[in-house]
Design a protein around this motif. Structure first.
Motif, PDB file in Angstrom:
ATOM      1  N   TYR A   1       1.131  -1.192  -0.363  1.00 36.18           N
ATOM      2  CA  TYR A   1       0.333  -0.173   0.007  1.00 36.18           C
ATOM      3  C   TYR A   1       0.859   0.975   0.020  1.00 36.18           C
ATOM      4  O   TYR A   1       0.649   2.302  -1.197  1.00 36.18           O
ATOM      5  CB  TYR A   1      -0.655  -0.257   0.985  1.00 36.18           C
ATOM      6  CG  TYR A   1      -1.483   0.914   1.045  1.00 36.18           C
ATOM      7  CD1 TYR A   1      -3.043   1.044   0.470  1.00 36.18           C
ATOM      8  CD2 TYR A   1      -1.412   1.959   1.955  1.00 36.18           C
ATOM      9  CE1 TYR A   1      -4.210   1.911   0.740  1.00 36.18           C
ATOM     10  CE2 TYR A   1      -2.631   3.538   1.680  1.00 36.18           C
ATOM     11  CZ  TYR A   1      -3.323   3.595   1.035  1.00 36.18           C
ATOM     12  OH  TYR A   1      -4.220   4.805   0.849  1.00 36.18           O
TER      13      TYR A   1
ATOM     14  N   ASN B   1       2.630   9.384  -2.396  1.00 37.79           N
ATOM     15  CA  ASN B   1       2.256  10.582  -1.874  1.00 37.79           C
ATOM     16  C   ASN B   1       1.281  11.203  -0.864  1.00 37.79           C
ATOM     17  O   ASN B   1       1.116  11.765  -0.330  1.00 37.79           O
ATOM     18  CB  ASN B   1       1.780  11.159  -3.133  1.00 37.79           C
ATOM     19  CG  ASN B   1       2.915  11.197  -3.816  1.00 37.79           C
ATOM     20  OD1 ASN B   1       4.459  11.727  -2.998  1.00 37.79           O
ATOM     21  ND2 ASN B   1       3.347  10.532  -5.015  1.00 37.79           N
ATOM     22  N   GLU B   2       0.391   9.660  -0.598  1.00 39.14           N
ATOM     23  CA  GLU B   2      -0.677  10.367   0.242  1.00 39.14           C
ATOM     24  C   GLU B   2      -0.638   9.782   1.952  1.00 39.14           C
ATOM     25  O   GLU B   2      -1.243  10.743   2.651  1.00 39.14           O
ATOM     26  CB  GLU B   2      -2.140   9.311  -0.172  1.00 39.14           C
ATOM     27  CG  GLU B   2      -2.893   9.856  -1.407  1.00 39.14           C
ATOM     28  CD  GLU B   2      -2.041   9.366  -2.805  1.00 39.14           C
ATOM     29  OE1 GLU B   2      -1.713   8.334  -2.587  1.00 39.14           O
ATOM     30  OE2 GLU B   2      -1.959   9.345  -3.633  1.00 39.14           O
ATOM     31  N   VAL B   3       0.510   8.695   2.375  1.00 39.32           N
ATOM     32  CA  VAL B   3       0.198   8.211   3.384  1.00 39.32           C
ATOM     33  C   VAL B   3       1.072   8.844   3.970  1.00 39.32           C
ATOM     34  O   VAL B   3       1.075   9.202   5.384  1.00 39.32           O
ATOM     35  CB  VAL B   3       1.558   6.700   2.906  1.00 39.32           C
ATOM     36  CG1 VAL B   3       2.265   6.754   4.794  1.00 39.32           C
ATOM     37  CG2 VAL B   3       0.572   5.938   2.347  1.00 39.32           C
TER      38      VAL B   3
ATOM     39  N   GLU C   1      -7.050   1.538   6.157  1.00 43.18           N
ATOM     40  CA  GLU C   1      -6.904   1.664   4.563  1.00 43.18           C
ATOM     41  C   GLU C   1      -6.474   0.771   4.944  1.00 43.18           C
ATOM     42  O   GLU C   1      -6.650  -0.823   3.628  1.00 43.18           O
ATOM     43  CB  GLU C   1      -5.876   2.593   4.626  1.00 43.18           C
ATOM     44  CG  GLU C   1      -6.644   3.569   3.851  1.00 43.18           C
ATOM     45  CD  GLU C   1      -7.908   4.013   2.918  1.00 43.18           C
ATOM     46  OE1 GLU C   1      -7.780   2.924   1.809  1.00 43.18           O
ATOM     47  OE2 GLU C   1      -8.214   5.076   3.412  1.00 43.18           O
TER      48      GLU C   1
ATOM     49  N   LYS D   1       2.860   2.019  -3.353  1.00 44.85           N
ATOM     50  CA  LYS D   1       1.326   2.229  -4.084  1.00 44.85           C
ATOM     51  C   LYS D   1       1.234   3.717  -4.505  1.00 44.85           C
ATOM     52  O   LYS D   1       0.588   4.497  -5.246  1.00 44.85           O
ATOM     53  CB  LYS D   1       0.731   1.693  -4.587  1.00 44.85           C
ATOM     54  CG  LYS D   1       1.084   0.349  -5.154  1.00 44.85           C
ATOM     55  CD  LYS D   1      -0.118  -0.621  -5.283  1.00 44.85           C
ATOM     56  CE  LYS D   1       0.297  -2.152  -5.948  1.00 44.85           C
ATOM     57  NZ  LYS D   1      -0.658  -3.234  -6.089  1.00 44.85           N
ATOM     58  N   HIS D   2       0.914   3.914  -2.115  1.00 39.12           N
ATOM     59  CA  HIS D   2       0.233   5.156  -2.565  1.00 39.12           C
ATOM     60  C   HIS D   2       1.128   6.662  -1.662  1.00 39.12           C
ATOM     61  O   HIS D   2       0.586   7.341  -0.744  1.00 39.12           O
ATOM     62  CB  HIS D   2      -1.666   4.925  -1.667  1.00 39.12           C
ATOM     63  CG  HIS D   2      -2.295   4.140  -2.237  1.00 39.12           C
ATOM     64  ND1 HIS D   2      -2.155   3.291  -2.133  1.00 39.12           N
ATOM     65  CD2 HIS D   2      -3.164   4.634  -3.168  1.00 39.12           C
ATOM     66  CE1 HIS D   2      -2.826   2.422  -2.837  1.00 39.12           C
ATOM     67  NE2 HIS D   2      -3.726   3.382  -3.965  1.00 39.12           N
TER      68      HIS D   2
END
Length: 244
Positions: free
Chosen positions: A20, A26-28, A39, A23-24
């Motif tokens: 996770y 920039n959001e984490v 999530e 792949k994410h």
């Protein structure tokens, strides 16, 4: 961000978090620990254990390291090829390569066997070097396999030309060490003088250009290596064909 050693120790839940985050990312960096836990459907303590496994004291430190990693990748700057070439030749005029080239070329001319070693882009240039030297009537071979077996009776009166940008590539150092134990003469071409490979060598040619990376990949220019290889080969050819 994650080392192979850390990844190898991951549990099944760790891999869920890892997948996770990669792949994410920039959001984490803006999430709270509970938001990330929701999530990926694990508990906050599981997130904390994951953070400790990757060398962080807690989730805040993990986010800080992740943010710095992302910023570093965003700042990747590629030097203009023409500027790199100009810089190298300007430095070449200030460094007296000729004496070392003559001495190294003389050792190659006397040798029965010439072997090039290197890995990655240096391995590709090892192949080029062996082809170029062979074209100038000094049959040469190259080794890109770090586990290639090396036995002493194959390498009598042998010169090894070792290529490495950093001079610290473990596979190359291991191979050079084995050749050195068998009595081979070592010639190295590196990007800096103060490195393990240069210190192990009988002759070293250093080209001094800016080291460049895109993420984890070394993209430092190899133009100086080609110049030095061809200079060595041509000097050797002149020695072998000098009128007696």
């Amino acid at each position: 961000m994650f080392t192979p050693e850390q990844i190898a120790r991951f549990s099944e839940l760790d891999y869920i978090i890892y997948n996770y985050v990669t792949k994410h990312a920039n959001e984490v960096v803006y999430m709270r620990i509970r938001e990330l836990a929701e999530e990926v459907h694990v508990s906050p303590p599981t997130i904390l254990r994951f953070c400790r496994k990757v060398g962080c004291d807690g989730f805040s430190e993990f986010k800080t390291k992740l943010k710095l990693y992302l910023q570093q990748n965003e700042r990747s700057f590629i030097t203009n090829a023409q500027d790199t070439l100009t810089e190298f030749f300007e430095r070449t005029l200030k460094i007296d390569y000729q004496q070392t080239i003559r001495e190294a070329a003389a050792a190659i001319a006397r040798a029965d066997n010439v072997i090039f070693v290197g890995s990655g882009s240096s391995g590709i240039l090892a192949e080029y070097g062996s082809r170029y030297f062979s074209a100038l009537k000094k049959f040469s071979v190259y080794i890109k396999d770090p586990f290639f077996p090396i036995y002493g009776h194959y390498f009598n009166n042998c010169v090894v030309i070792a290529l490495s940008v950093s001079g610290e590539t473990s596979y190359t150092l291991s191979q050079v060490h084995r050749f050195k134990e068998k009595g081979s003469t070592i010639i190295s071409i590196t990007n800096r003088k103060h490195c393990s490979l240069a210190n192990m060598s009988d002759y070293n040619l250093t080209y001094y250009v800016n080291t460049e990376f895109v993420e984890q990949t070394n993209i430092t220019t190899q133009i100086p290596v080609i110049y030095l290889l061809e200079s060595l080969a041509k000097e050797m050819y002149r020695m072998l064909n000098k009128p007696t």
